[in-house]
Design a protein around this motif. Structure first.
Motif, mmCIF file in Angstrom:
data_model
loop_
_atom_site.group_PDB
_atom_site.id
_atom_site.type_symbol
_atom_site.label_atom_id
_atom_site.label_comp_id
_atom_site.label_asym_id
_atom_site.label_seq_id
_atom_site.Cartn_x
_atom_site.Cartn_y
_atom_site.Cartn_z
ATOM 1 N N LYS A 27 0.845 -1.188 0.000
ATOM 2 C CA LYS A 27 0.000 0.000 0.000
ATOM 3 C C LYS A 27 0.884 1.243 0.000
ATOM 4 C CE LYS A 27 -1.211 2.177 3.451
ATOM 5 N NZ LYS A 27 -0.858 3.484 4.120
ATOM 6 N N LYS A 28 0.604 2.167 -0.923
ATOM 7 C CA LYS A 28 1.340 3.431 -0.990
ATOM 8 C C LYS A 28 2.852 3.162 -0.932
ATOM 9 C CE LYS A 28 0.700 8.180 0.610
ATOM 10 N NZ LYS A 28 0.123 9.057 1.660
ATOM 11 N N THR A 29 3.267 2.243 -1.788
ATOM 12 C CA THR A 29 4.644 1.772 -1.767
ATOM 13 C C THR A 29 5.246 1.822 -3.168
ATOM 14 O OG1 THR A 29 4.455 0.364 0.171
ATOM 15 C CG2 THR A 29 6.037 -0.326 -1.490
ATOM 16 N N SER A 30 6.503 2.204 -3.237
ATOM 17 C CA SER A 30 7.274 2.128 -4.467
ATOM 18 C C SER A 30 8.201 0.928 -4.369
ATOM 19 C CB SER A 30 8.080 3.416 -4.663
ATOM 20 O OG SER A 30 8.946 3.303 -5.786
ATOM 21 N N LEU A 31 8.049 -0.021 -5.290
ATOM 22 C CA LEU A 31 8.871 -1.235 -5.310
ATOM 23 C C LEU A 31 9.761 -1.185 -6.541
ATOM 24 C CD1 LEU A 31 9.290 -4.007 -3.846
ATOM 25 C CD2 LEU A 31 7.677 -4.965 -5.514
ATOM 26 N N GLY A 32 11.071 -1.225 -6.336
ATOM 27 C CA GLY A 32 12.009 -1.004 -7.424
ATOM 28 C C GLY A 32 12.130 -2.158 -8.400
ATOM 29 N N ASN A 33 12.897 -1.929 -9.474
ATOM 30 C CA ASN A 33 13.117 -2.929 -10.510
ATOM 31 C C ASN A 33 13.770 -4.178 -9.915
ATOM 32 O OD1 ASN A 33 12.180 -1.088 -12.426
ATOM 33 N ND2 ASN A 33 14.223 -0.309 -12.853
ATOM 34 N N GLY A 34 13.231 -5.334 -10.274
ATOM 35 C CA GLY A 34 13.823 -6.594 -9.866
ATOM 36 C C GLY A 34 13.634 -6.964 -8.408
ATOM 37 N N SER A 35 12.890 -6.206 -7.668
ATOM 38 C CA SER A 35 12.678 -6.520 -6.248
ATOM 39 C C SER A 35 11.575 -7.557 -6.086
ATOM 40 C CB SER A 35 12.342 -5.248 -5.466
ATOM 41 O OG SER A 35 13.476 -4.403 -5.403
ATOM 42 N N LYS A 36 11.654 -8.311 -4.982
ATOM 43 C CA LYS A 36 10.741 -9.432 -4.796
ATOM 44 C C LYS A 36 10.163 -9.443 -3.388
ATOM 45 C CE LYS A 36 13.336 -12.347 -8.023
ATOM 46 N NZ LYS A 36 14.109 -13.598 -8.197
ATOM 47 N N ILE A 37 8.840 -9.616 -3.328
ATOM 48 C CA ILE A 37 8.136 -9.901 -2.072
ATOM 49 C C ILE A 37 7.364 -11.181 -2.362
ATOM 50 C CG2 ILE A 37 6.631 -8.980 -0.280
ATOM 51 C CD1 ILE A 37 6.972 -6.211 -1.566
ATOM 52 N N SER A 38 7.957 -12.298 -2.067
ATOM 53 C CA SER A 38 7.450 -13.553 -2.620
ATOM 54 C C SER A 38 6.206 -14.084 -1.940
ATOM 55 C CB SER A 38 8.551 -14.618 -2.588
ATOM 56 O OG SER A 38 9.586 -14.272 -3.493
ATOM 57 N N HIS A 39 6.027 -13.833 -0.624
ATOM 58 C CA HIS A 39 4.847 -14.399 0.014
ATOM 59 C C HIS A 39 4.654 -13.876 1.429
ATOM 60 C CE1 HIS A 39 7.972 -17.800 -0.280
ATOM 61 N NE2 HIS A 39 8.320 -17.045 0.742
ATOM 62 N N LEU A 40 3.365 -13.758 1.794
ATOM 63 C CA LEU A 40 2.940 -13.559 3.186
ATOM 64 C C LEU A 40 3.592 -12.362 3.857
ATOM 65 C CD1 LEU A 40 3.060 -17.337 4.123
ATOM 66 C CD2 LEU A 40 0.979 -15.957 4.015
ATOM 67 N N SER A 41 3.538 -11.204 3.182
ATOM 68 C CA SER A 41 4.147 -9.996 3.755
ATOM 69 C C SER A 41 3.232 -8.802 3.540
ATOM 70 C CB SER A 41 5.511 -9.727 3.116
ATOM 71 O OG SER A 41 6.427 -10.740 3.436
#
Length: 459
Positions: free
Chosen positions: A351-365
């Motif tokens: 939410k209201k987040t900038s996630l950069g190139n190639g970054s990963k949040i794979s599960h349950l976060s």
């Protein structure tokens, strides 16, 4: 060129809808019915448009905004009386006026344009948009004379047995010579079963004045549907959905199951996109080529880049880059930006987040109110603790950082470039670049404790 005007009838409450929402504001594929009507008319570039409002006037005016003028029908005394409310704006003008109902969302720009053109080509004082149906119950019948000319329109409740057999019906849409219309309205009577001033009576008045009345028979009966109850609303939804889906498919979009795919009118989809069943795409969404959406995904007001895959997920008011992998069961909340080649796996929420190139949040976060750099790995169960009960705070995770599983990042906090956060840590202070941060209680093993505990329970 002849000046062209429009009157939109939108004053009725719509009691058969059995709703607090005024009839013309009920949505068809995400857009109020009256807005569909206005959008199709605006495509013709009319010189002036007047919308007649009554029940729910303020909400209708708010919905349409400044794209037209408004006149108020204080008492609901029939369609003829409604049009008469536009007299102060239109009666002294020369040209052609189209009168349409705000509850007919399916009539297209092409049909409106064809009606105008036939009316003006034939030099008629009135032209009725008609349609033919083997089940005309409830519709006004178009009565023609022995020369096949339009003689009058008879409302269903006022029709005799012979007239009820007529299959050509009045759709409630007309073109008039503007001066002839407002002159004839002065002669309309309310001597009928409903005690109302019917607009179709203008047709008989003009015929009595030996003025030409024409009819344009549309081949598309489905377009002319008037929405008066929830059943008709569902029919309009189905027809509009099919129309929108067919347009996208003809433009090169692969919709696997059109009957179970819902796309709103303002959505832009490039060719070679694949849409799987159960997908809902709403608002001002743009989807670039080679993307794959669904099954069972809901996208609203998003930009989705080339080659991005969204499976069983929800995304709202956000920008998603190229070749991103999302889902299954991810939730992208508003004001988020996801860079190219990123990944959000199952049961992740941002939410209201900038996630950069190639970054990963794979599960349950949960990552909220955060700036996440490039090539960051966020482990399972990580939370940015952004809210203290009163204010929201920012978490910054810089490029190449690694966040171990089950970490709590207590905002405001910065995780430096290339740094590591050990699994199970609760981080309350900034972490320097290239550091390892461990913030967890020291492990203590009490040997034999479990056996003693079990024996105590038996006693």
């Amino acid at each position: 060129m002849t000046k062209r005007y429009a009157v939109i009838l939108a004053a009725g409450q719509g009691t058969r809808m059995k709703s607090k929402l005024y009839k013309v504001l009920h949505p068809v594929v995400g857009r109020p019915m009256v807005k569909h009507v206005m959008d199709q008319l605006n495509a013709i570039q009319l010189d002036k448009t007047v919308t007649i409002v009554g029940f729910g006037a303020e909400k209708v005016i708010d919905t349409l905004g400044n794209v037209c003028e408004f006149a108020v029908q204080e008492e609901q005394l029939g369609t003829g009386h409604a049009v008469l409310q536009a007299a102060d704006i239109l009666k002294d003008l020369d040209g052609t006026t189209i009168v349409v109902c705000g509850d007919t969302p399916l009539i297209t720009e092409e049909t409106y344009r064809a009606l105008f053109e036939q009316h003006e080509k034939e030099g008629a004082s009135a032209t009725i948009l008609t349609a033919s149906t083997p089940n005309p119950a409830g519709y006004g019948r178009v009565i023609r004379n022995k020369d096949n000319e339009v003689e009058r329109v008879v409302e269903h409740k006022d029709a005799n047995a012979e007239e009820l057999l007529v299959e050509e019906i009045n759709t409630g849409t007309y073109c008039f010579d503007n001066q002839a219309l407002f002159s004839a309205l002065q002669e309309v009577s309310n001597d009928n079963a409903q005690g109302e001033y019917y607009l179709p009576d203008v047709i008989e008045i003009l015929r009595g004045q030996e003025k030409k009345v024409s009819a344009f028979l549309t081949p598309n009966f489905d377009e002319t549907l008037g929405v008066n109850d929830r059943v008709a609303l569902a029919q309009a939804e189905k027809t509009m959905k099919q129309r929108i889906n067919e347009r996208h498919m003809r433009n090169g979009v692969a919709i696997i199951d059109p009957d179970n795919t819902y796309i709103h009118p303002d959505v832009v989809i490039e060719s070679d996109v694949t849409i799987h069943p159960g997908t809902i795409i709403k608002g001002e969404t743009t989807i670039k080529t080679d993307a794959e959406i669904g099954p069972n995904s809901e996208i609203s007001n998003c930009y989705i880049g080339e080659g991005t895959v969204v499976k069983q997920s929800v995304a709202n008011d956000s920008k998603i880059g190229n070749r991103v992998k999302i889902g299954p069961f991810a939730h992208i909340r508003p004001d988020s930006t996801i860079g190219d080649d990123a990944k959000l796996g199952n049961f992740t929420e941002i939410k209201k987040t900038s996630l950069g190139n190639g970054s990963k949040i794979s599960h349950l976060s949960y990552i909220g109110d955060a700036n996440v750099g490039d090539n960051v790995n966020i482990g399972c169960g990580t939370i940015t603790v952004n809210y203290d009960g009163k204010n929201k705070f920012l978490t910054t995770i810089e490029d190449d950082a690694f966040i171990g599983c089950n970490s709590n990042l207590i905002a405001p906090v910065t995780i430096g470039k290339g740094s590591y956060v050990a699994a199970g840590s609760t981080i309350t202070n900034n972490v320097p670049d290239d550091a390892l941060s461990i913030a967890r209680a020291k492990q203590t093993n009490k040997e034999g404790y479990a056996t003693k505990f079990k024996n105590r329970k038996k006693d």
